[in-house]
Structure formats: C-alpha cells, structure tokens
Design a protein around this motif. Structure first.
Motif, PDB file in Angstrom:
ATOM      1  N   TRP A 133     -26.412  31.022 -12.078  1.00 27.21           N
ATOM      2  CA  TRP A 133     -26.639  29.764 -13.077  1.00 27.21           C
ATOM      3  C   TRP A 133     -28.511  30.376 -13.625  1.00 27.21           C
ATOM      4  CZ3 TRP A 133     -24.611  27.597 -16.637  1.00 27.21           C
ATOM      5  CH2 TRP A 133     -22.993  26.700 -17.538  1.00 27.21           C
ATOM      6  N   TRP A 134     -28.587  30.843 -11.799  1.00 27.76           N
ATOM      7  CA  TRP A 134     -29.966  31.158 -11.395  1.00 27.76           C
ATOM      8  C   TRP A 134     -30.096  32.689 -12.372  1.00 27.76           C
ATOM      9  CZ3 TRP A 134     -26.953  28.569  -8.137  1.00 27.76           C
ATOM     10  CH2 TRP A 134     -27.419  26.661  -8.973  1.00 27.76           C
ATOM     11  N   GLY A 135     -29.863  33.265 -12.706  1.00 24.01           N
ATOM     12  CA  GLY A 135     -30.126  34.524 -13.047  1.00 24.01           C
ATOM     13  C   GLY A 135     -29.575  35.682 -12.042  1.00 24.01           C
ATOM     14  N   ASN A 136     -29.460  34.922 -10.536  1.00 25.86           N
ATOM     15  CA  ASN A 136     -29.168  35.615  -9.356  1.00 25.86           C
ATOM     16  C   ASN A 136     -27.561  36.554  -9.372  1.00 25.86           C
ATOM     17  OD1 ASN A 136     -31.383  35.342  -8.200  1.00 25.86           O
ATOM     18  ND2 ASN A 136     -30.660  32.948  -7.698  1.00 25.86           N
ATOM     19  N   ILE A 137     -27.905  38.040  -9.219  1.00 23.93           N
ATOM     20  CA  ILE A 137     -26.543  38.733  -9.000  1.00 23.93           C
ATOM     21  C   ILE A 137     -24.770  37.725  -8.193  1.00 23.93           C
ATOM     22  CG2 ILE A 137     -25.127  40.814  -7.577  1.00 23.93           C
ATOM     23  CD1 ILE A 137     -27.595  42.278  -8.723  1.00 23.93           C
ATOM     24  N   ASP A 138     -24.288  37.531  -9.144  1.00 27.03           N
ATOM     25  CA  ASP A 138     -23.262  37.001  -7.881  1.00 27.03           C
ATOM     26  C   ASP A 138     -22.349  38.013  -7.545  1.00 27.03           C
ATOM     27  OD1 ASP A 138     -20.807  35.731  -6.477  1.00 27.03           O
ATOM     28  OD2 ASP A 138     -20.929  34.070  -8.344  1.00 27.03           O
ATOM     29  N   THR A 139     -22.270  38.642  -6.294  1.00 30.04           N
ATOM     30  CA  THR A 139     -21.522  39.713  -5.529  1.00 30.04           C
ATOM     31  C   THR A 139     -20.284  39.804  -5.510  1.00 30.04           C
ATOM     32  OG1 THR A 139     -21.777  38.438  -3.449  1.00 30.04           O
ATOM     33  CG2 THR A 139     -23.879  40.200  -4.116  1.00 30.04           C
TER      34      THR A 139
END
Length: 161
Positions: A133-139
């Motif tokens: 949701w925050w735009g961080n990559i979800d590995t």
C-alpha cells in the motif's frame, strides 16, 4: 511445445542470490550454477575461456532468459549472451528480478539490456514486481507472481526472423 531448458543470463556478483530463487522455482531447467570460485577460475583463464564456457552452456538450450537486475545492462557478458542468442535465432525473453529478496532487501529496477545489444529488437520484458500500500516492493508477493508466471512468460520469448 513448452520451453523447459534455458540459458540464464545475469549479473553474477550482484544478483546470484536472486537467481537462486528463480532456479528454485524448478519450472525451467537452466545451466549448472557456477560457484563464485568456479566463475573466478574461468575468468582467470581469460576472455576465450569465458566465451567457450558461454558457448558450451548455451549450445543445447532452447531459449535464453535474461534475468534483469539493477546493473545487468552494463555487463559485457550479458550483452554477448544476448547477441549470441539473437544471432543463433534462440528465443529471448527478459524477466526483471530486482524485486526479489537478496539478503532481505529488494533493489531498484535497472536499464533494459536488450537496448544495448546490437541489432536486437522487440524482446519482451516481464516484471513480476509487486508493491504494498505504501509503494514499497513486496518481495514475497513478487516471488509468488514470478512462480505463477515464469513458464508462461518464457513461452512468449521472441525469435529473430
């Protein structure tokens, strides 16, 4: 017929851990993975030894999959592998791997290495990267997306006509 045996092209030093994740999917069979000491041994023997290793390992593979990390496009041997595959009319495809975890962190996307290869055009590049949701990559979500799609993406590899 599905492509099952491939040659993986990638930046060894930076992306070997990400490449191991791709290999663990076991949807495709790639060339044997050299340990860092083995790769250094090949490099010490000079450019001809590297070319011979690449040519031997690529010879009977049905396609070349370029695993694209942050610095892949700047690697001389990756460009050689792309140009060789194109010349030999082997199917080519790119898969971005910057969103996979390497020691707990993702990387930034890199340039498209196919843009740097002479005479090569129209190669599909797939990106499994997923963000939260925050735009961080979800590995973890990125890996799951790769698992679900890798074989289908490789089946879309482009061959020089």
């Amino acid at each position: 017929m599905a492509i099952k045996t491939v040659f993986y092209s990638f930046h060894y030093e930076r992306d070997v851990n990400r490449v191991q994740l791709v290999r663990h999917i076991r949807a495709l069979q790639g060339q044997p993975m050299l340990k860092s000491q083995q790769w250094e041994e090949v490099k010490r023997r000079g450019q001809r030894a590297i070319v011979n290793w690449i040519d031997k390992e690529m010879r009977y593979k049905r396609a070349v999959v370029v695993l694209i990390g942050q610095e892949t496009a700047g690697r001389e041997w990756v460009i050689y592998e792309i140009e060789k595959a194109w010349q030999e009319k082997k199917p080519l495809v790119g898969v971005r791997i910057h969103g996979l975890s390497s020691f707990g962190s993702a990387d930034r996307a890199g340039a498209n290495p196919f843009d740097k290869a002479s005479g090569v055009s129209g190669i599909p590049v797939f990106d499994p990267t997923r963000t939260d949701w925050w735009g961080n990559i979800d590995t973890k979500a990125t890996y799951a997306n790769l698992v679900n799609n890798l074989e289908g993406w490789v089946a879309q590899a482009k061959v020089r006509r």
